[in-house]
Design an enzyme around this catalytic site. Structure first.
Site, short mmCIF file in Angstrom:
data_model
loop_
_atom_site.label_atom_id
_atom_site.label_comp_id
_atom_site.label_asym_id
_atom_site.label_seq_id
_atom_site.Cartn_x
_atom_site.Cartn_y
_atom_site.Cartn_z
N HIS A 18 0.85 -1.19 0.00
CA HIS A 18 0.00 0.00 0.00
C HIS A 18 0.88 1.24 0.00
O HIS A 18 1.77 1.39 0.84
CB HIS A 18 -0.91 0.00 1.23
CG HIS A 18 -1.78 1.22 1.32
ND1 HIS A 18 -2.71 1.53 0.35
CD2 HIS A 18 -1.84 2.22 2.24
CE1 HIS A 18 -3.33 2.65 0.68
NE2 HIS A 18 -2.81 3.09 1.82
N LYS A 72 -0.23 11.04 1.50
CA LYS A 72 0.58 10.40 0.45
C LYS A 72 0.21 10.92 -0.93
O LYS A 72 1.08 11.27 -1.73
CB LYS A 72 0.41 8.88 0.52
CG LYS A 72 0.83 8.24 1.82
CD LYS A 72 0.73 6.73 1.76
CE LYS A 72 -0.71 6.26 1.58
NZ LYS A 72 -1.55 6.59 2.75
N ARG A 74 19.18 13.34 15.43
CA ARG A 74 19.27 14.66 14.82
C ARG A 74 20.36 14.68 13.76
O ARG A 74 20.27 15.42 12.77
CB ARG A 74 19.58 15.71 15.91
CG ARG A 74 18.44 15.99 16.86
CD ARG A 74 17.36 16.81 16.19
NE ARG A 74 17.83 18.12 15.78
CZ ARG A 74 17.80 19.19 16.55
NH1 ARG A 74 17.31 19.10 17.78
NH2 ARG A 74 18.24 20.36 16.11
#
Length: 316
Positions: free
Chosen positions: A143, A164, A251
């Site tokens: 999917h 999406k 980070r």
């Protein structure tokens, strides 16, 4: 996903390309072979006549028929019996050679499909082997939205409503290309290659909430649609319930990992969806970063190395 092919399907798919004629064993059209497990001892999909290790499609060229003609009557009958008993998907004679009467009769009696083609033996072998390998290769439907971004295949995944399709639409407007929306199908055509395609039903279509179904080819032109692409990267969209507080290492390196698809681990980058974030730019940057990493360039590793060198120089 289990895949299979019948003699009739293979004949219809290759009839025009190989100029095939079905001369005997027409009642065996429902003979079927299925995708097998990775077993080195399983029969080859297609190959020249082999009585000891029979192929699924046995090809009889000039030499094979000449060898049959060289046998005495008893040996010839026993050999034809062995060819038929293993129940191949089909027999294929090359170069438009005449089908021996006893072989044709045995094929009719046992309902073994027997074809004739004007192509040479190695041409039959190459075409049939490639087609069967592609058809019977492991495959799975995932999917998401599958796109070509900067010439590599990127699958955009995420929960329903994560954006999406809107992201795909923005990427299309920036010159990237759509392969498949909602249910792209991936086939493992090589040990390290996943080929993604679009189901025929969804070809050229993109569904966007509020707009409905869009025809990408009509809206953006033929160049906005790609027939297939190899999967190289997965970008996963996530909606954190609270403001994320990534560690110092995250980070530096970002939220990256991998996702297991069939027998391969595909690189995965996770992008949090939050107001004010330009996901199209972030997805392009993630794709560029992946390309750099495949070339051995890792900005995070470079920074860590610089930082370590600086600390070493300043340490008394």
């Amino acid at each position: 996903m289990n895949t299979s092919i019948t003699a009739r399907e293979l004949f219809d798919q290759q009839r025009d390309k190989l100029a095939l004629r079905w001369v005997a064993g027409q009642k065996g059209e429902h003979r079927e072979i299925q995708a097998g497990s990775n077993n080195a001892r399983r029969p080859s999909l297609a190959g020249y006549l082999n009585v000891i290790y029979p192929n699924k499609v046995q090809i009889l060229g000039t030499e094979e028929l000449a060898w049959l003609d060289s046998l005495d009557a008893r040996q010839r009958w026993e050999t034809i019996e062995k060819i038929i008993q293993v129940q191949p998907l089909a027999l294929a004679i090359s170069k438009n050679q005449s089908c021996p009467e006893d072989l044709g009769a045995a094929a009719d009696e046992s309902n073994t499909p027997l074809w004739i083609s004007p192509k040479r033996g190695h041409e039959l072998l190459n075409h049939l082997s490639y087609h069967l390998a592609r058809t019977l290769a492991p495959r799975v439907t995932l999917h998401g939205v599958f796109m070509e971004i900067y010439s590599i295949g990127v699958l955009i995944t995420g929960e329903a409503g994560s954006g999406k399709s809107e992201l795909a639409l923005e990427l299309l407007s920036r010159g990237h290309r759509l392969v498949a929306d909602d249910a792209p199908e991936f086939t493992q055509i090589a040990p390290d290659v996943l080929d993604g395609t679009c189901p025929e039903l969804l070809q050229d279509l993109l569904e966007v909430r509020g707009l409905g179904v869009l025809n990408v080819r009509d809206m953006f032109g033929d160049t906005a649609v790609k027939k297939n692409k190899y999967l190289r990267l997965i970008v996963h969209l996530t909606r954190p319930m609270t403001e994320p507080t990534p560690s110092g290492y995250e980070r530096l390196t970002g939220d990256s990992g991998s996702r297991h698809v069939l027998d391969l681990d595909v690189p995965l980058i996770t992008l949090p969806v939050m107001p004010g974030r330009n996901l199209a730019v972030l997805t392009e940057a993630a794709t560029r970063l992946h390309i750099l990493r495949t070339k051995g360039i890792d900005p995070a590793a470079m920074f860590i190395a610089r930082h370590s060198n600086l600390l070493e120089r300043r340490t008394p």
